[in-house]
Scaffold this motif. Structure first.
Motif, PDB file in Angstrom:
ATOM      1  N   ALA A   1     -25.633 -19.926   6.870  1.00 47.01           N
ATOM      2  CA  ALA A   1     -24.174 -19.198   7.157  1.00 47.01           C
ATOM      3  C   ALA A   1     -23.796 -18.078   6.413  1.00 47.01           C
ATOM      4  O   ALA A   1     -23.412 -17.015   6.791  1.00 47.01           O
ATOM      5  N   ALA A   2     -23.994 -18.089   5.177  1.00 48.12           N
ATOM      6  CA  ALA A   2     -23.632 -17.091   4.047  1.00 48.12           C
ATOM      7  C   ALA A   2     -24.269 -15.577   4.322  1.00 48.12           C
ATOM      8  O   ALA A   2     -23.679 -14.729   4.264  1.00 48.12           O
ATOM      9  N   ARG A   3     -25.419 -16.018   4.623  1.00 52.92           N
ATOM     10  CA  ARG A   3     -26.441 -14.423   5.135  1.00 52.92           C
ATOM     11  C   ARG A   3     -25.778 -13.973   6.225  1.00 52.92           C
ATOM     12  O   ARG A   3     -25.601 -12.662   6.313  1.00 52.92           O
ATOM     13  N   ILE A   4     -25.430 -14.690   7.211  1.00 51.30           N
ATOM     14  CA  ILE A   4     -25.050 -14.298   8.656  1.00 51.30           C
ATOM     15  C   ILE A   4     -23.649 -13.644   8.220  1.00 51.30           C
ATOM     16  O   ILE A   4     -23.249 -12.502   8.862  1.00 51.30           O
ATOM     17  N   ALA A   5     -22.737 -14.381   7.698  1.00 53.01           N
ATOM     18  CA  ALA A   5     -21.348 -14.242   7.468  1.00 53.01           C
ATOM     19  C   ALA A   5     -21.393 -12.730   6.799  1.00 53.01           C
ATOM     20  O   ALA A   5     -20.747 -11.661   7.001  1.00 53.01           O
ATOM     21  N   LEU A   6     -21.928 -12.667   5.592  1.00 53.86           N
ATOM     22  CA  LEU A   6     -22.262 -11.494   4.644  1.00 53.86           C
ATOM     23  C   LEU A   6     -22.679 -10.324   5.458  1.00 53.86           C
ATOM     24  O   LEU A   6     -22.388  -9.049   5.060  1.00 53.86           O
ATOM     25  N   ARG A   7     -23.708 -10.429   6.303  1.00 55.83           N
ATOM     26  CA  ARG A   7     -24.431  -9.177   6.984  1.00 55.83           C
ATOM     27  C   ARG A   7     -23.242  -8.606   7.922  1.00 55.83           C
ATOM     28  O   ARG A   7     -23.239  -7.498   7.985  1.00 55.83           O
ATOM     29  N   GLU A   8     -22.634  -9.605   8.601  1.00 57.86           N
ATOM     30  CA  GLU A   8     -21.772  -9.012   9.649  1.00 57.86           C
ATOM     31  C   GLU A   8     -20.322  -8.480   8.897  1.00 57.86           C
ATOM     32  O   GLU A   8     -19.848  -7.410   9.382  1.00 57.86           O
ATOM     33  N   ILE A   9     -19.951  -9.036   7.625  1.00 54.06           N
ATOM     34  CA  ILE A   9     -18.891  -8.433   6.968  1.00 54.06           C
ATOM     35  C   ILE A   9     -19.401  -7.175   6.485  1.00 54.06           C
ATOM     36  O   ILE A   9     -18.640  -5.953   6.589  1.00 54.06           O
ATOM     37  N   LEU A  10     -20.380  -6.959   5.748  1.00 55.26           N
ATOM     38  CA  LEU A  10     -20.802  -5.894   5.251  1.00 55.26           C
ATOM     39  C   LEU A  10     -21.118  -4.514   6.332  1.00 55.26           C
ATOM     40  O   LEU A  10     -20.680  -3.316   6.259  1.00 55.26           O
ATOM     41  N   ALA A  11     -21.807  -4.745   7.466  1.00 57.16           N
ATOM     42  CA  ALA A  11     -21.693  -4.053   8.637  1.00 57.16           C
ATOM     43  C   ALA A  11     -20.280  -3.471   9.035  1.00 57.16           C
ATOM     44  O   ALA A  11     -20.034  -2.433   9.392  1.00 57.16           O
TER      45      ALA A  11
ATOM     46  N   TYR B   1     -22.845 -17.913  -1.676  1.00 61.36           N
ATOM     47  CA  TYR B   1     -22.141 -16.726  -1.408  1.00 61.36           C
ATOM     48  C   TYR B   1     -22.616 -15.677  -2.123  1.00 61.36           C
ATOM     49  O   TYR B   1     -22.951 -14.387  -1.779  1.00 61.36           O
ATOM     50  N   GLN B   2     -22.400 -15.886  -3.604  1.00 64.05           N
ATOM     51  CA  GLN B   2     -22.525 -14.853  -4.493  1.00 64.05           C
ATOM     52  C   GLN B   2     -24.121 -14.386  -4.336  1.00 64.05           C
ATOM     53  O   GLN B   2     -24.590 -13.156  -4.401  1.00 64.05           O
ATOM     54  N   ARG B   3     -24.962 -15.555  -4.413  1.00 60.27           N
ATOM     55  CA  ARG B   3     -26.397 -15.069  -4.420  1.00 60.27           C
ATOM     56  C   ARG B   3     -26.816 -14.245  -2.988  1.00 60.27           C
ATOM     57  O   ARG B   3     -27.836 -13.561  -3.038  1.00 60.27           O
ATOM     58  N   ALA B   4     -26.222 -14.889  -1.843  1.00 58.09           N
ATOM     59  CA  ALA B   4     -26.528 -14.343  -0.657  1.00 58.09           C
ATOM     60  C   ALA B   4     -26.202 -12.740  -0.654  1.00 58.09           C
ATOM     61  O   ALA B   4     -26.741 -11.782  -0.320  1.00 58.09           O
ATOM     62  N   ARG B   5     -25.098 -12.338  -1.407  1.00 52.76           N
ATOM     63  CA  ARG B   5     -24.569 -11.108  -1.404  1.00 52.76           C
ATOM     64  C   ARG B   5     -25.585 -10.492  -2.180  1.00 52.76           C
ATOM     65  O   ARG B   5     -25.525  -9.080  -1.983  1.00 52.76           O
ATOM     66  N   GLN B   6     -25.999 -10.928  -3.260  1.00 52.75           N
ATOM     67  CA  GLN B   6     -26.844 -10.168  -4.329  1.00 52.75           C
ATOM     68  C   GLN B   6     -28.167  -9.836  -3.570  1.00 52.75           C
ATOM     69  O   GLN B   6     -28.821  -8.726  -3.747  1.00 52.75           O
ATOM     70  N   ALA B   7     -28.736 -10.784  -2.552  1.00 50.40           N
ATOM     71  CA  ALA B   7     -29.966 -10.488  -1.876  1.00 50.40           C
ATOM     72  C   ALA B   7     -29.573  -9.491  -0.686  1.00 50.40           C
ATOM     73  O   ALA B   7     -30.713  -8.457  -0.571  1.00 50.40           O
ATOM     74  N   LEU B   8     -28.333  -9.255  -0.319  1.00 49.94           N
ATOM     75  CA  LEU B   8     -27.854  -8.279   0.841  1.00 49.94           C
ATOM     76  C   LEU B   8     -27.718  -6.856   0.392  1.00 49.94           C
ATOM     77  O   LEU B   8     -27.931  -5.831   0.903  1.00 49.94           O
TER      78      LEU B   8
END
Length: 177
Positions: free
Chosen positions: A130-140, A164-171
């Protein structure tokens, strides 16, 4: 490059001052447990009365109401998917929740928003996914919406914040020196 308009924090979304906070709602929009119940309790009876006028909201969609007794001016009620193992279109539905919330922001001229981690509580969506999906959409959204001033993701626990911090670093890879 990291976008400074994206803030990840641990806390209580009902205390956030923003143009809108997002409620991880159920399809009735009439309150429930977790974030949904907390937002309804903090907003007071006016929120429930307004939600009753909206009817149901299907998964992947969102509706907007006033903030009532909350510090936020509006509540965007986004209905996420119930996790069914990942092969029932859950990723598409979850991503659409975030896109619909940003669409409502644009329609109403809002600049700041706070999200919880949609569907990761009672709906059982694995938070790492969920974190990866959320952050991908937020960054877009941050890239395509110049009027978007700040997006805050308010997380329930230190563990959730770490995910969420780790997912953000990956994205958002850091620039090489």
């Amino acid at each position: 490059m990291s976008d400074e308009r994206l803030v990840l924090t641990r806390g209580d979304i009902t205390q956030v001052q923003a143009d809108a906070i997002v409620n991880a709602a159920n399809s009735t929009l009439l309150g429930g447990g977790g974030v949904d119940g907390a937002i309804h309790r903090a907003a007071g009876p006016g929120l429930l009365a307004e939600c009753r006028t909206l009817g149901r909201c299907p998964p992947g969609e969102a509706r907007i109401t006033g903030g009532h007794a909350l510090p936020a001016k509006h509540v965007i009620h986004a209905v996420g998917p119930v996790w069914q193992g990942g092969s029932s279109g859950e990723e598409t539905v979850l991503a659409r929740c975030y896109r619909r919330a940003f669409s409502l922001m644009e329609q109403h001229g809002l600049g700041t928003i706070a999200f919880p981690s949609i569907s990761t509580g009672a709906y059982g969506y694995p938070i790492e996914r969920a974190a990866r999906i959320a952050l991908r959409e937020i960054l877009a959204a941050l890239q395509r919406m110049p009027t978007l001033q700040r997006v805050t993701v308010v997380l329930f626990s230190d563990r959730d914040l770490d995910v969420y911090q780790r997912a953000r670093q990956a994205l958002e890879p850091t620039p090489s020196a």
